[in-house]
Motif scaffolding. Structure first.
Motif: not given
Length: 173
Positions: A9-15, A19-20, A108-117, A120-126
């Motif tokens: 299961v691949m993709g950018v951070a926050g996809t 979970t999937i 990008r907008e959807l994924i950034a929103d999910r990352m912001a919420h 406990g994850h080490f990958m920052p939205t930045a």
């Protein structure tokens, strides 16, 4: 399925890989491995500090995931791994031929929103922009499917199952 797929299961951070992945593994009746658990501590420290990993940082991580996947050949399994570049996927396939990729995609907008919420994850939205800049989508000669991450985790997992069902049976090792 007579011979279960080994699925990345691949993709950018926050996809939603973390979970999937387990939802997909449960539906397939196979084990799940969290790709982040294969990272050495130095990689986690770099990402936590907002420093993107280099290819040299990633090779041992990809090799460890490839070894796990190879051990699941003929048995099936699901592992999460960003696998953003073709060269990363090629390295995984070199260790574990026959891998199938489920590429979780979204805006990008959807994924950034999910990352912001998430917590406990080490990958920052930045680092999201660097992830999108690095991403090389699956090519025609790569066995895999694209799955949109719009909707609930259950809806996404169901779309992934439907797409995987349309793929040919894997060959036995």
């Amino acid at each position: 399925m007579n011979t279960p797929h080994v699925v990345v299961v691949m993709g950018v951070a926050g996809t939603g890989k973390t979970t999937i992945g387990p939802l997909l593994a449960a539906r397939l009746g196979v084990p799940y491995a969290e790709g982040d658990d294969f990272h050495p501590a130095a990689n986690i420290a770099k990402m936590t500090a907002g420093v993107p990993l280099t290819d040299e940082d990633r090779w041992p991580w990809l090799d460890a995931i490839g070894d796990w996947a190879d051990g699941r050949a003929g048995l099936g399994g699901v592992v999460s791994c960003s696998a953003l570049k073709r060269s990363y996927r090629d390295r995984l396939r070199a260790a574990a031929p026959g891998l199938v990729f489920v590429h979780l995609t979204g805006s990008r907008e959807l994924i950034a929103d999910r990352m912001a919420h998430r917590q406990g994850h080490f990958m920052p939205t930045a680092l999201l922009d660097s992830q999108f800049a690095t991403l090389q989508p699956l090519e025609r000669d790569e066995t895999g499917v694209d799955v949109d991450v719009e909707g609930s985790p259950e809806q996404i997992a169901e779309r992934a199952m439907t797409a995987l069902a349309a793929l040919p049976e894997p060959t036995a090792p």
